[in-house]
Motif scaffolding. Structure first.
Motif, short mmCIF file in Angstrom:
data_model
loop_
_atom_site.label_atom_id
_atom_site.label_comp_id
_atom_site.label_asym_id
_atom_site.label_seq_id
_atom_site.Cartn_x
_atom_site.Cartn_y
_atom_site.Cartn_z
N THR A 206 0.84 -1.19 0.00
CA THR A 206 0.00 0.00 0.00
C THR A 206 0.88 1.25 0.00
O THR A 206 1.86 1.33 0.74
CB THR A 206 -0.93 0.01 1.23
N SER A 207 0.53 2.22 -0.81
CA SER A 207 1.34 3.44 -0.92
C SER A 207 1.27 4.23 0.38
O SER A 207 0.31 4.13 1.15
CB SER A 207 0.85 4.30 -2.09
N THR A 208 2.29 5.04 0.61
CA THR A 208 2.33 5.87 1.82
C THR A 208 1.19 6.87 1.84
O THR A 208 0.63 7.17 2.90
CB THR A 208 3.69 6.59 1.90
N PHE A 209 0.82 7.40 0.68
CA PHE A 209 -0.28 8.36 0.62
C PHE A 209 -1.59 7.72 1.04
O PHE A 209 -2.40 8.33 1.76
CB PHE A 209 -0.39 8.92 -0.80
N ASP A 210 -1.83 6.47 0.62
CA ASP A 210 -3.05 5.77 1.02
C ASP A 210 -3.05 5.46 2.51
O ASP A 210 -4.09 5.53 3.17
CB ASP A 210 -3.21 4.49 0.21
N LEU A 211 -1.89 5.11 3.06
CA LEU A 211 -1.81 4.88 4.50
C LEU A 211 -2.05 6.16 5.27
O LEU A 211 -2.64 6.14 6.36
CB LEU A 211 -0.44 4.30 4.86
N TRP A 212 -1.59 7.28 4.73
CA TRP A 212 -1.78 8.57 5.40
C TRP A 212 -3.26 8.93 5.49
O TRP A 212 -3.71 9.48 6.50
CB TRP A 212 -1.03 9.65 4.63
N ARG A 213 -4.02 8.60 4.46
CA ARG A 213 -5.45 8.91 4.45
C ARG A 213 -6.27 7.92 5.25
O ARG A 213 -7.43 8.19 5.56
CB ARG A 213 -5.97 8.95 3.01
N SER A 214 -5.72 6.76 5.57
CA SER A 214 -6.47 5.72 6.24
C SER A 214 -6.58 6.01 7.74
O SER A 214 -5.68 6.61 8.34
CB SER A 214 -5.82 4.36 6.02
N GLY A 215 -7.68 5.56 8.33
CA GLY A 215 -7.87 5.69 9.76
C GLY A 215 -7.74 4.39 10.51
O GLY A 215 -7.93 4.35 11.72
N SER A 216 -7.39 3.31 9.80
CA SER A 216 -7.25 2.00 10.44
C SER A 216 -6.00 1.97 11.31
O SER A 216 -4.92 2.41 10.88
CB SER A 216 -7.18 0.92 9.36
N PRO A 217 -6.08 1.45 12.53
CA PRO A 217 -4.88 1.37 13.38
C PRO A 217 -3.78 0.53 12.76
O PRO A 217 -2.60 0.85 12.91
CB PRO A 217 -5.42 0.75 14.68
#
Length: 325
Positions: A206-217
């Motif tokens: 998963t890209s860093t940008f997608d992880l940044w937008r995610s709220g999953s712990p």
């Protein structure tokens, strides 16, 4: 291998820098060159400043690896492996020959294949059925279809054989209560993937940008882990400077094993905290940042005990001249 290489380098480069500083400065201590430098007023603070300059360059490289190149390479590597796995299932399929699926869950047969080997024609499929409770006999399922194609679920990684325009026969051999079903589309699961490894691969790709937008712990834990690796480089550089102090009588590699064990403890604690966040044992994903301060404070404490801010002293000499002591 090229796509997976950044994922290994992001962990190897900090260790390489750490060991390199230990070996380089350890040799200066063994040959008493560091003692001469300290005697001339070369302080530990100045040595740390010179050390942090190349360490910062390595941290930038590690940041590029962990934030971009590693997830991108993992995504492309997974795509290649998935495509190869999907292609190989039909590449070894020979028309007019029975083939068992992985795990012997079913046996299928194709009268012919398309030119690109993506579609089977006149398909026969025999599934391994379950046992009926009242008769305790094994139930047989036989499927006949005009054509069949293979599909892979991108989210779960499960592989299916999709059959079109056919009939499904279900019953126990020797009995007359067979059930007949006509279908336009019928999916048969070919294998059960390893869910945990598939989930881990998906997080790593998963890209860093997608992880940044995610709220999953779990995803936030991966995000903080990626930003922690460049910080790890700077902290181990601070630790390596005092740990490289070596007595010439002890030998060049006297402190190598304890120093490497300290580095491994640092890395293992980071991994354990990330794992605890992923498992829900730690609610706050930012807890991974609590691992860095103790090791940084330890490095600064070890540095502060010797020649931290030493400056050359001037003493009076004969004839009114001053010289450095």
């Amino acid at each position: 291998m090229g796509y997976r290489l950044p994922g290994f380098l992001e962990l190897v480069l900090p260790l390489g820098l750490f060991v390199g500083i230990l070996l380089a400065y350890g040799r200066l201590y063994i040959e008493s060159e560091m003692t001469v430098l300290h005697a001339c007023g070369f302080s530990e603070r100045r040595l740390l400043t010179y050390t942090l300059a190349p360490a910062f360059m390595v941290a930038l490289v590690v940041a590029a690896m962990s934030l971009y190149f590693s997830p991108t390479g993992m995504e492309r590597s997974s795509g290649l492996l998935t495509a190869d796995k999907s292609r190989n299932e039909f590449d070894h399929l020979v028309p007019k020959k029975f083939v068992a699926t992985e795990g012997d869950r079913a046996v299928y047969y194709a009268d012919s294949l398309s030119e690109d080997k993506s579609t089977m024609r006149d398909v026969f499929l025999a599934e391994l059925g379950s046992s009926r409770a009242e008769t305790e006999t094994e139930q047989q399922i036989v499927i006949l279809a005009k054509e069949g194609v293979q599909q892979i679920d991108p989210d779960t990684g499960m592989r299916y054989l999709v059959l079109r325009d056919g009939y499904r026969y279900e019953g126990v051999p020797g009995q007359r209560d067979y059930r007949l079903m006509q279908f336009s589309s019928y999916e048969v699961q070919l294998e059960i993937p390893e869910t945990r490894s598939r989930w881990g691969d998906r997080m790593e790709s998963t890209s860093t940008f997608d992880l940044w937008r995610s709220g999953s712990p779990q995803e936030r834990a991966f995000l903080h882990w990626r930003f922690s690796l460049p910080v790890l480089v700077m902290v181990v550089a601070v630790l390596a400077v005092p740990l490289s102090r070596t007595n010439p009588r002890q030998g060049r590699y006297a402190k190598m094993i304890p120093a490497v064990l300290l580095y491994l403890a640092y890395l293992i604690i980071l991994l354990r905290v990330r794992g605890a966040i992923e498992d829900g044992k730690i609610a706050n994903p930012a807890a991974i940042w609590l691992v860095h301060p103790p090791f940084l404070i330890l490095g600064l404490f070890l540095l502060g005990g010797r020649n931290w801010g030493r400056r050359p002293k001037r003493v009076a000499a004969k004839g009114g001249e001053a010289k450095r002591a």
